[in-house]
Write an enzyme that holds these catalytic residues in place. Sequence first.
Site, PDB file in Angstrom:
ATOM      1  N   ARG A 211       0.856  -1.189   0.000  1.00 46.71           N
ATOM      2  CA  ARG A 211       0.000   0.000   0.000  1.00 46.71           C
ATOM      3  C   ARG A 211       0.892   1.239   0.000  1.00 46.71           C
ATOM      4  O   ARG A 211       1.966   1.258   0.607  1.00 46.71           O
ATOM      5  CB  ARG A 211      -0.900   0.021   1.241  1.00 46.71           C
ATOM      6  CG  ARG A 211      -2.047  -0.985   1.205  1.00 46.71           C
ATOM      7  CD  ARG A 211      -3.100  -0.652   0.156  1.00 46.71           C
ATOM      8  NE  ARG A 211      -4.212  -1.581   0.153  1.00 46.71           N
ATOM      9  CZ  ARG A 211      -4.341  -2.628  -0.681  1.00 46.71           C
ATOM     10  NH1 ARG A 211      -3.395  -2.874  -1.573  1.00 46.71           N
ATOM     11  NH2 ARG A 211      -5.417  -3.391  -0.630  1.00 46.71           N
TER      12      ARG A 211
ATOM     13  N   HIS B 110      -0.915  -0.011  -9.893  1.00 45.79           N
ATOM     14  CA  HIS B 110      -1.574  -0.953  -8.968  1.00 45.79           C
ATOM     15  C   HIS B 110      -2.085  -2.187  -9.730  1.00 45.79           C
ATOM     16  O   HIS B 110      -3.292  -2.446  -9.791  1.00 45.79           O
ATOM     17  CB  HIS B 110      -2.739  -0.279  -8.225  1.00 45.79           C
ATOM     18  CG  HIS B 110      -3.127  -1.031  -6.978  1.00 45.79           C
ATOM     19  ND1 HIS B 110      -3.520  -0.403  -5.819  1.00 45.79           N
ATOM     20  CD2 HIS B 110      -3.180  -2.359  -6.715  1.00 45.79           C
ATOM     21  CE1 HIS B 110      -3.799  -1.326  -4.888  1.00 45.79           C
ATOM     22  NE2 HIS B 110      -3.616  -2.521  -5.427  1.00 45.79           N
TER      23      HIS B 110
HETATM   24  P1  NDP Z   1      -1.350 -11.738   4.799  1.00 41.59           P
HETATM   25  O1  NDP Z   1      -2.323 -11.222   5.791  1.00 41.59           O
HETATM   26  O2  NDP Z   1      -1.470 -13.159   4.355  1.00 41.59           O
HETATM   27  O3  NDP Z   1       0.145 -11.551   5.343  1.00 41.59           O
HETATM   28  C1  NDP Z   1       0.548 -10.440   6.060  1.00 41.59           C
HETATM   29  C2  NDP Z   1       1.964 -10.665   6.584  1.00 41.59           C
HETATM   30  O4  NDP Z   1       2.417  -9.449   7.177  1.00 41.59           O
HETATM   31  C3  NDP Z   1       2.058 -11.754   7.651  1.00 41.59           C
HETATM   32  O5  NDP Z   1       3.237 -12.498   7.506  1.00 41.59           O
HETATM   33  C4  NDP Z   1       2.117 -10.944   8.945  1.00 41.59           C
HETATM   34  O6  NDP Z   1       2.812 -11.577  10.002  1.00 41.59           O
HETATM   35  C5  NDP Z   1       2.893  -9.733   8.492  1.00 41.59           C
HETATM   36  N1  NDP Z   1       2.642  -8.584   9.384  1.00 41.59           N
HETATM   37  C6  NDP Z   1       1.471  -7.961   9.656  1.00 41.59           C
HETATM   38  N2  NDP Z   1       1.649  -6.975  10.528  1.00 41.59           N
HETATM   39  C7  NDP Z   1       2.970  -6.972  10.832  1.00 41.59           C
HETATM   40  C8  NDP Z   1       3.761  -6.187  11.704  1.00 41.59           C
HETATM   41  N3  NDP Z   1       3.260  -5.191  12.451  1.00 41.59           N
HETATM   42  N4  NDP Z   1       5.091  -6.468  11.764  1.00 41.59           N
HETATM   43  C9  NDP Z   1       5.632  -7.479  11.041  1.00 41.59           C
HETATM   44  N5  NDP Z   1       4.918  -8.263  10.199  1.00 41.59           N
HETATM   45  C10 NDP Z   1       3.597  -8.005  10.103  1.00 41.59           C
HETATM   46  O7  NDP Z   1      -1.441 -10.766   3.536  1.00 41.59           O
HETATM   47  P2  NDP Z   1      -1.198 -11.088   1.982  1.00 41.59           P
HETATM   48  O8  NDP Z   1       0.142 -11.709   1.850  1.00 41.59           O
HETATM   49  O9  NDP Z   1      -2.342 -11.816   1.404  1.00 41.59           O
HETATM   50  O10 NDP Z   1      -1.218  -9.610   1.360  1.00 41.59           O
HETATM   51  C11 NDP Z   1      -0.325  -8.612   1.787  1.00 41.59           C
HETATM   52  C12 NDP Z   1      -0.739  -7.255   1.247  1.00 41.59           C
HETATM   53  O11 NDP Z   1      -0.487  -7.178  -0.157  1.00 41.59           O
HETATM   54  C13 NDP Z   1      -2.236  -6.920   1.335  1.00 41.59           C
HETATM   55  O12 NDP Z   1      -2.579  -6.503   2.632  1.00 41.59           O
HETATM   56  C14 NDP Z   1      -2.391  -5.831   0.293  1.00 41.59           C
HETATM   57  O13 NDP Z   1      -2.199  -4.573   0.894  1.00 41.59           O
HETATM   58  C15 NDP Z   1      -1.258  -6.095  -0.687  1.00 41.59           C
HETATM   59  N6  NDP Z   1      -1.742  -6.483  -2.025  1.00 41.59           N
HETATM   60  C16 NDP Z   1      -1.352  -5.730  -3.118  1.00 41.59           C
HETATM   61  C17 NDP Z   1      -1.758  -6.081  -4.389  1.00 41.59           C
HETATM   62  C18 NDP Z   1      -1.287  -5.327  -5.572  1.00 41.59           C
HETATM   63  O14 NDP Z   1      -1.742  -5.604  -6.688  1.00 41.59           O
HETATM   64  N7  NDP Z   1      -0.371  -4.398  -5.434  1.00 41.59           N
HETATM   65  C19 NDP Z   1      -2.633  -7.238  -4.612  1.00 41.59           C
HETATM   66  C20 NDP Z   1      -2.950  -7.966  -3.426  1.00 41.59           C
HETATM   67  C21 NDP Z   1      -2.527  -7.585  -2.172  1.00 41.59           C
HETATM   68  P3  NDP Z   1       2.273 -12.942  10.677  1.00 41.59           P
HETATM   69  O15 NDP Z   1       2.462 -14.006   9.602  1.00 41.59           O
HETATM   70  O16 NDP Z   1       3.156 -13.163  11.835  1.00 41.59           O
HETATM   71  O17 NDP Z   1       0.824 -12.707  10.997  1.00 41.59           O
HETATM   72  C1  OXD Z   2      -5.703  -6.213  -3.066  1.00 39.99           C
HETATM   73  C2  OXD Z   2      -5.223  -5.256  -4.052  1.00 39.99           C
HETATM   74  O1  OXD Z   2      -5.576  -5.944  -1.868  1.00 39.99           O
HETATM   75  O2  OXD Z   2      -5.604  -5.382  -5.229  1.00 39.99           O
HETATM   76  O3  OXD Z   2      -6.198  -7.271  -3.467  1.00 39.99           O
HETATM   77  O4  OXD Z   2      -4.440  -4.368  -3.723  1.00 39.99           O
END
Ligand code: NDP
Ligand code: OXD
Length: 309
Positions: free
Chosen positions: A224, A272
Amino acid sequence: MPSLRIAFCCTGTEPEPWLAGLRAALPQAQVALWQPGAGRADYALVWAPPQQFFDEQPQLKGVFAIGAGVDALLKLRLPPNATVVRLDDAGMAVQMAEYVCHAVIRHFREFDVYEAETRQGHWTSHKPRKRADFPVGVMGLGVLGQRVARALSQFEFPVNGWSRSPKALDGVRSFSGPAQLDDFLAASRVLVNLLPLTLDTQGIMNLATLSRLRPGGYVINVARGAHLVDEDLLALLDSGQLAGATLDVFRVEPLPPDHPFWRQPKITITPHTAARTLRATSIAQIAGKIEALERGESVVGRVDRGRGY
Ligand code: NDP
Ligand code: OXD
């Protein structure tokens, strides 16, 4: 299963193919595009819905985001008892792996430099760089981050990962929690952000953290825009401390025409598009989860509202 009512309320998404797909996947359900004043539904598929939608649908049992990130959704007042579910991969992980590997390899192999040089008619080859000098740090080792880390290690890059809880992943050196963030950054040269946007992670890529990367650092932000402090990235690129950045997400989208990122040649911009929602796969996943919830089963991808992801 008793007749279910499903509302579709996704801004910026052509509704008809989704409605048709949902009707085919759940023939026993009544599926409708939400309009203000519409009847009450049991489940909803949403993306950037207006607050009015939830104000009119307090009885919802389940809310399915048709994306992975729920930062914007969690800013709304949601029905208190609804299970909030985000997409769990649904074809996004492989796209994210493609995008990030492409960006890392393009930078590491200097394909951007070759492209510019050959356009000028120059036939110049550069000395090969050492993979060991380009350790990649993946922030966020969830559904997408783990897939990306795995893909990078297939290309034999040293890979570090940082998450809230420690992970044991083949080929990935795991760091966790705030106490290990500095060590994780110091061990990484390319930084890939795949964190969810929460109160804890907003602005996490700033002057202090980005300065800890190894010299000649490179930033890839695919999570983001609000994770990054724009001015700090620009300052570090101007000073030469960072070599470049590939950015897919921005604080304001579309990126405003007067934003300085457009004019910084060390920044590569994509709109994006790193990992797109794939309709058929997403409908199949959501329909399966609605059926599971109706049977009283638990589903993966449930959002913890308190944690923010
Ligand atoms: P998940 O919820 O599966 O994974 C999030 C990860 O971040 C976990 O490993 C979690 O740790 C870690 N995390 C969360 N908070 C913290 C913190 N404070 N400190 C350290 N680590 C932290 O999310 P996804 O992998 O499915 O997606 C990630 C992001 O990708 C989405 O939230 C979205 O914003 C973005 N996205 C972007 C897209 C694009 O096209 N650009 C498309 C899809 C998604 P733990 O495992 O320990 O819980
Ligand atoms: C998502 C994105 O969160 O598209 O899926 O960014």
